[in-house]
Every structure is written in C-alpha cells, then in structure tokens.
Design an enzyme around this catalytic site. Structure first.
Site, PDB file in Angstrom:
ATOM      1  N   ALA A 105      89.939  36.199  39.333  1.00  0.00           N
ATOM      2  CA  ALA A 105      90.473  35.050  39.028  1.00  0.00           C
ATOM      3  C   ALA A 105      89.403  33.634  39.158  1.00  0.00           C
ATOM      4  O   ALA A 105      88.550  33.938  39.687  1.00  0.00           O
ATOM      5  CB  ALA A 105      91.581  35.117  39.506  1.00  0.00           C
ATOM      6  N   ASP A 106      89.557  33.367  37.948  1.00  0.00           N
ATOM      7  CA  ASP A 106      88.539  31.362  38.075  1.00  0.00           C
ATOM      8  C   ASP A 106      89.789  31.246  38.292  1.00  0.00           C
ATOM      9  O   ASP A 106      89.273  29.800  38.866  1.00  0.00           O
ATOM     10  CB  ASP A 106      88.090  31.257  37.157  1.00  0.00           C
ATOM     11  N   ARG A 107      90.978  31.235  38.436  1.00  0.00           N
ATOM     12  CA  ARG A 107      92.102  29.963  38.034  1.00  0.00           C
ATOM     13  C   ARG A 107      93.369  30.514  38.667  1.00  0.00           C
ATOM     14  O   ARG A 107      93.593  31.013  37.214  1.00  0.00           O
ATOM     15  CB  ARG A 107      91.562  28.743  37.838  1.00  0.00           C
TER      16      ARG A 107
END
Length: 372
Positions: free
Chosen positions: A253-255
């Site tokens: 995940a990036d956010r």
C-alpha cells in the site's frame, strides 16, 4: 525466523555523510548506484522513480536531507553557515522533497516528523544541528527495518492460520520487497517469510504495467533467493484464480485511509474484485507509517498521474509503439483505490493484524495509530 539480509537486494547504501541509491529503472540488467549529494538529487530520484516503493522513498528522503545538509555545511558561503540558516535549510528541504510524489503518505508523514524533530533540537553549532538531523534520519532507517521484520512475522502467521494449509499459493502485484523498503519488504516480505518457513507453494507475480515493477523487480528478487514464482500478465489474474488453486492475494500500500480504503499500484483494485468473486482472501501489508487516519476514505486521496509516454512507448527502448493521431487520448493513473470492503483478509502491520468487521466501516485504523 528471519534470514540474514541478502546484500544483492540492497537499494540504499548509506554511511554517515554519504548516500547512494540503486537506480531501479535499470534493473534487472544493470546495477547502477547514483550518489545523492543535494536536495535536487533526491527530489529527482524520487520523481523519476529511480528509487520507488513508499517506505524506501521516505527513508531515502530523510537520509538524503541529512547528507545534503552536511554537504552544504562544507561550503564557505552555503546555506548552513549558522544554526538558524541550517535549521531553515533543513525545514525547507523537507517541504521541497515532500512534493516529489503526492500519493504515498509515508513520504509526507516521515518528513513532517523530521521537521517537527528538527524544530525541537537544541544545537549550539550548525554542525551539531546537521549531526542531530543525521541521527534522526538514521533512526527512521532502523525503524523501517524493524517494521519489515514485524510485518513478515505477523503476516506469515496470520495467512497460514486463516488459510489452514501446509503450503500456500499467493498472488501479488508491483514490487513490495527489499528493493521497495529498507530490508525485506512488506507484502513480498510476508511471501519471503512463508518461503523461509517452508510454507510457500508458489507466488504469482503480476507484471505490473506500465513500469513492469513485478516483471523487472519482484522476479529479480525471487530469482536472487530461489523463491518459487510464476510471472503473469496483469489481465490474467481472473483466469488464474478460476483455473488454479490460489489461497491468498497479498499486496502492499502507498496509503491506507482511516476506513481501510487502500491506495496502491494501479491494478490492485482489479485483483481485489477478482479475489472477492472467487472467494480468495485479500490482504494488505504495510507499515504503520502508511496508515493515514487524517484521510477519511479513498475519495479524498490525490491520485498521481504520470507521463503519457509511459503508455505510448516501450519503456526499455523508448521506441513509440502507439499510433499518433488527433483523436488519441491517454489516461495514466499510477494508483487506484481498493475499497475497504474488498480487503477481506485484513491489514497486516508491524504491530499486528487489523481484521475486518462484518459491516461498514470495515476498519478503523486509529486502533493502531491513533486519531492523528
């Protein structure tokens, strides 16, 4: 048990005062490290995806700012010729580097933390302040290594407990391994741990267009450690789940928003939809630095869009492969949002696993990171 680090997969080479970053655009055929000397150097390295992976971007940024300040300190007429000037340089550098890529929350959270800590440092000399910044950045680096180890441990235990098989077959996307972090990885770190424990049957790596991080980087990591893998094109995931025994999908995940909506590499949502259709548990693995309690849901996330040539040209040869014409339109988002309802297996962090509720809201990440 976590194995010793494979130095071949090291993307960050750091010693106090020096930083070299692996140019991941050139893998798997060339191993080239770029020396990072200035704030412009790290901004460009992040923007051009020489360094990539949300945790690696954040760690590299913190280390680079400390190194850049040290180099500025050596100049007679540099910005770091006084305590106040050095503090201003460090704070402004954090603001500048933060603009390189907007979607991955690790970068902004890490540099906001670094700014806060720098503002609180009491130093009598410019050199003392630069040294304090280096210590703070090195702490961030060490923490990310520990986060990797925790994610691996919690993730492998959770997946095997939920799947209840002696060996599991997993699909993943993009590259979430050692090259994307400080040491072992997030989603690929969980896969690694399953392999180390003799519990991995096969990992299926999506090629991950248009930058092919899966084909170029995840495959590279699997080859280096003899992890059993199969490379597939992104559009093959539904066919794969419908024809072969797949036990889990594990992504990075990036956010991750407060409600569990997850921004990750474009194509992740496709995977989640297919997994839901075929009843395959879908897991997100990320450090707590990726959790963003300040963003309520995926609708509030700014999705980065990149250059059109990433779709019109072969990224290796730079040769155009798409016809030109006035009617041609191109949309190239780097990330998509996977709704929390599709994260059926849970969110794996270094602090443990958040399991979904039966009804919305499916997650409340403030249980791990607090409200702010």
């Amino acid at each position: 048990m976590t194995r010793a680090h494979n130095a071949t997969l090291e993307s960050i080479q750091y010693a106090r005062g020096t930083l070299r970053l692996l140019d991941q655009r050139k893998l798997p055929f060339e191993t080239v490290f770029d020396e990072i000397l200035t704030v412009d150097d790290i901004w460009t390295a992040i923007k051009e995806m020489r360094v990539r992976g949300a945790p690696a971007i954040a760690v590299s940024a913190a280390l680079a700012i400390a190194v850049a300040a040290g180099n500025e300190l050596k100049k007679n007429d540099g910005a770091c010729n006084s305590v106040d000037g050095t503090r201003r340089f460090l704070l402004e550098s954090c603001d500048t580097v933060m603009t390189a890529r907007p979607t991955a929350v690790n970068l902004s959270k890490t540099l906001i933390r670094l700014k806060r800590d720098i503002a609180d440092v009491t130093a009598n000399t410019a050199g003392g302040l630069v040294e304090a910044c280096a210590v703070l950045a090195e702490k961030i680096y060490a923490e990310d290594v520990a986060y990797n180890e925790g994610i691996m441990r919690h993730g492998a235990a959770h997946v095997t407990q939920l799947v209840k098989k002696s060996k599991v077959s997993v699909i993943t996307i993009c590259n979430t391994g050692a090259l994307a972090t400080s040491r072992y990885g997030t989603a690929l770190g969980v896969v690694r741990q399953l392999f180390y424990e003799g519990k991995l049957e096969q990992v299926y790596a999506c090629e991950t267009r248009p930058w092919n991080q899966g084909a170029r980087l995840t495959v590279y990591e699997c080859v280096q450690e003899n992890i059993p893998f199969t490379l597939i094109c992104d559009s093959a995931v539904s066919a794969l789940m419908g024809s072969r025994p797949i036990d889990a999908v594990i992504v990075g995940a990036d956010r991750i928003c407060r409600n569990g909506d997850t921004a990750n590499k474009i194509g992740t949502c496709n995977l989640a939809v297919a997994a839901a259709h075929y009843g395959v548990p879908f897991f997100v693995a990320a450090p707590s630095t990726t959790l963003d309690p300040m963003t309520a849901d995926g609708e509030s996330v700014v999705i980065e869009e990149r250059e059109t040539m990433e779709l019109t040209h072969n990224m290796a040869t730079q040769q155009r492969v798409v016809a030109e014409g006035p009617s041609l339109r191109i949309w190239n988002p780097v990330f998509d949002i996977t709704p929390a309802a599709l994260v059926t297996g849970g969110i794996i962090t270094e602090r443990g696993v958040l399991q979904p509720s039966a009804t919305a809201p499916f997650f409340d990440i403030t249980r791990i990171v607090g409200a702010s």
